[in-house]
Design a protein around this motif. Structure first.
Motif, PDB file in Angstrom:
ATOM      1  N   ILE A  35       0.837  -1.205   0.000  1.00  0.00           N
ATOM      2  CA  ILE A  35       0.000   0.000   0.000  1.00  0.00           C
ATOM      3  C   ILE A  35       0.873   1.256   0.000  1.00  0.00           C
ATOM      4  O   ILE A  35       0.614   2.206  -0.736  1.00  0.00           O
ATOM      5  CB  ILE A  35      -0.958  -0.001   1.209  1.00  0.00           C
ATOM      6  CG1 ILE A  35      -2.026  -1.091   1.015  1.00  0.00           C
ATOM      7  CG2 ILE A  35      -1.617   1.360   1.403  1.00  0.00           C
ATOM      8  CD1 ILE A  35      -2.826  -1.384   2.269  1.00  0.00           C
ATOM      9  N   GLY A  47      -5.525   3.520  -0.213  1.00  0.00           N
ATOM     10  CA  GLY A  47      -6.705   3.285   0.616  1.00  0.00           C
ATOM     11  C   GLY A  47      -7.654   2.269   0.011  1.00  0.00           C
ATOM     12  O   GLY A  47      -8.383   1.579   0.733  1.00  0.00           O
ATOM     13  N   CYS A  50      -6.181  -0.756   1.424  1.00  0.00           N
ATOM     14  CA  CYS A  50      -6.098  -0.777   2.877  1.00  0.00           C
ATOM     15  C   CYS A  50      -7.443  -1.113   3.521  1.00  0.00           C
ATOM     16  O   CYS A  50      -7.507  -1.895   4.466  1.00  0.00           O
ATOM     17  CB  CYS A  50      -5.590   0.578   3.383  1.00  0.00           C
ATOM     18  SG  CYS A  50      -5.111   0.560   5.120  1.00  0.00           S
ATOM     19  N   VAL A  51      -8.527  -0.564   2.991  1.00  0.00           N
ATOM     20  CA  VAL A  51      -9.854  -0.827   3.569  1.00  0.00           C
ATOM     21  C   VAL A  51     -10.193  -2.311   3.510  1.00  0.00           C
ATOM     22  O   VAL A  51     -10.546  -2.903   4.537  1.00  0.00           O
ATOM     23  CB  VAL A  51     -10.947   0.038   2.895  1.00  0.00           C
ATOM     24  CG1 VAL A  51     -12.331  -0.402   3.321  1.00  0.00           C
ATOM     25  CG2 VAL A  51     -10.748   1.511   3.244  1.00  0.00           C
ATOM     26  N   LEU A  54      -8.004  -4.281   6.032  1.00  0.00           N
ATOM     27  CA  LEU A  54      -8.435  -4.127   7.424  1.00  0.00           C
ATOM     28  C   LEU A  54      -9.768  -4.820   7.682  1.00  0.00           C
ATOM     29  O   LEU A  54     -10.014  -5.316   8.781  1.00  0.00           O
ATOM     30  CB  LEU A  54      -8.529  -2.640   7.789  1.00  0.00           C
ATOM     31  CG  LEU A  54      -7.203  -1.902   7.862  1.00  0.00           C
ATOM     32  CD1 LEU A  54      -7.431  -0.407   8.070  1.00  0.00           C
ATOM     33  CD2 LEU A  54      -6.334  -2.457   8.967  1.00  0.00           C
ATOM     34  N   ALA A  65     -12.778   0.335   9.406  1.00  0.00           N
ATOM     35  CA  ALA A  65     -11.732   0.146   8.396  1.00  0.00           C
ATOM     36  C   ALA A  65     -11.461   1.450   7.639  1.00  0.00           C
ATOM     37  O   ALA A  65     -10.311   1.799   7.392  1.00  0.00           O
ATOM     38  CB  ALA A  65     -12.136  -0.968   7.417  1.00  0.00           C
ATOM     39  N   HIS A  66     -12.512   2.178   7.299  1.00  0.00           N
ATOM     40  CA  HIS A  66     -12.335   3.453   6.584  1.00  0.00           C
ATOM     41  C   HIS A  66     -11.643   4.483   7.477  1.00  0.00           C
ATOM     42  O   HIS A  66     -10.717   5.167   7.032  1.00  0.00           O
ATOM     43  CB  HIS A  66     -13.686   3.988   6.104  1.00  0.00           C
ATOM     44  CG  HIS A  66     -14.211   3.278   4.908  1.00  0.00           C
ATOM     45  ND1 HIS A  66     -13.912   3.677   3.623  1.00  0.00           N
ATOM     46  CD2 HIS A  66     -14.990   2.187   4.788  1.00  0.00           C
ATOM     47  CE1 HIS A  66     -14.492   2.863   2.770  1.00  0.00           C
ATOM     48  NE2 HIS A  66     -15.150   1.939   3.455  1.00  0.00           N
ATOM     49  N   THR A  68      -9.736   3.935  10.130  1.00  0.00           N
ATOM     50  CA  THR A  68      -8.364   3.508  10.398  1.00  0.00           C
ATOM     51  C   THR A  68      -7.480   3.748   9.179  1.00  0.00           C
ATOM     52  O   THR A  68      -6.323   4.157   9.308  1.00  0.00           O
ATOM     53  CB  THR A  68      -8.341   2.018  10.806  1.00  0.00           C
ATOM     54  OG1 THR A  68      -9.206   1.849  11.936  1.00  0.00           O
ATOM     55  CG2 THR A  68      -6.939   1.563  11.164  1.00  0.00           C
ATOM     56  N   THR A  69      -8.024   3.526   7.999  1.00  0.00           N
ATOM     57  CA  THR A  69      -7.271   3.779   6.766  1.00  0.00           C
ATOM     58  C   THR A  69      -6.873   5.240   6.666  1.00  0.00           C
ATOM     59  O   THR A  69      -5.738   5.559   6.289  1.00  0.00           O
ATOM     60  CB  THR A  69      -8.097   3.354   5.537  1.00  0.00           C
ATOM     61  OG1 THR A  69      -8.295   1.940   5.587  1.00  0.00           O
ATOM     62  CG2 THR A  69      -7.399   3.727   4.239  1.00  0.00           C
ATOM     63  N   MET A  73      -3.103   6.490   6.397  1.00  0.00           N
ATOM     64  CA  MET A  73      -2.679   7.203   5.188  1.00  0.00           C
ATOM     65  C   MET A  73      -2.064   8.577   5.497  1.00  0.00           C
ATOM     66  O   MET A  73      -1.304   9.091   4.679  1.00  0.00           O
ATOM     67  CB  MET A  73      -3.856   7.378   4.229  1.00  0.00           C
ATOM     68  CG  MET A  73      -4.474   6.072   3.739  1.00  0.00           C
ATOM     69  SD  MET A  73      -3.322   4.963   2.949  1.00  0.00           S
ATOM     70  CE  MET A  73      -3.186   5.751   1.380  1.00  0.00           C
TER      71      MET A  73
END
Length: 138
Positions: A35, A47, A50-51, A54, A65-66, A68-69, A73
């Motif tokens: 990533i 992202g 990443c989403v 996670l 997840a969003h 935390t991403t 980032m």
């Protein structure tokens, strides 16, 4: 009380979740490197990977997840920004208008995230990823 804590620790350490933690952490580290590379190389897009990582590896729900991403980032984007500026690739005169739009859009998106169902959020995210992929192919 101490006996209860010892028992819970024993149960956790002998569960499959604990045994998979090292493998999950290693996988997340590799995903993080990928990533980071994608975000640094193309200036964004990490992202999108990443989403799901996670969500499916860590087991976070869509909203977590969003969020935390976004936190993950931030330092990545700062590091990429510094490298791009030092390389002379940054257009400062075009930044302010777009930047204001990003901030306004980010605030609206974060506010709307609170009211969305996780299933609806997953659907919207999937559509955006699909549309982005088709856009890049065309």
């Amino acid at each position: 009380m101490e006996k209860d804590i010892i028992m819970k620790t024993y149960i956790v350490k002998n569960s499959s979740l604990y045994k998979d933690t090292t493998r999950s952490n290693m996988f997340l580290l590799v995903v993080g490197v990928i990533i980071g590379f994608i975000n640094g190389f193309w200036g964004g897009g990490g992202g999108m990977l990443c989403v799901p990582a996670l969500s499916y590896v860590v087991g976070l729900n869509e909203k977590n997840a969003h969020a935390t991403t976004i936190l993950i980032m931030l330092p990545l984007c700062i590091a990429s920004f510094v490298i791009y500026v030092l390389g002379g690739y940054f257009e400062f005169d075009k930044t302010w208008t777009t930047g204001i739009g990003f901030v306004v859009g980010g605030l609206i998106g974060a506010y709307l995230l609170n009211g969305l169902n996780n299933i609806v959020l997953k659907f919207i995210f999937s559509i955006v990823v699909l549309f982005s992929g088709i856009w890049l192919i065309i």
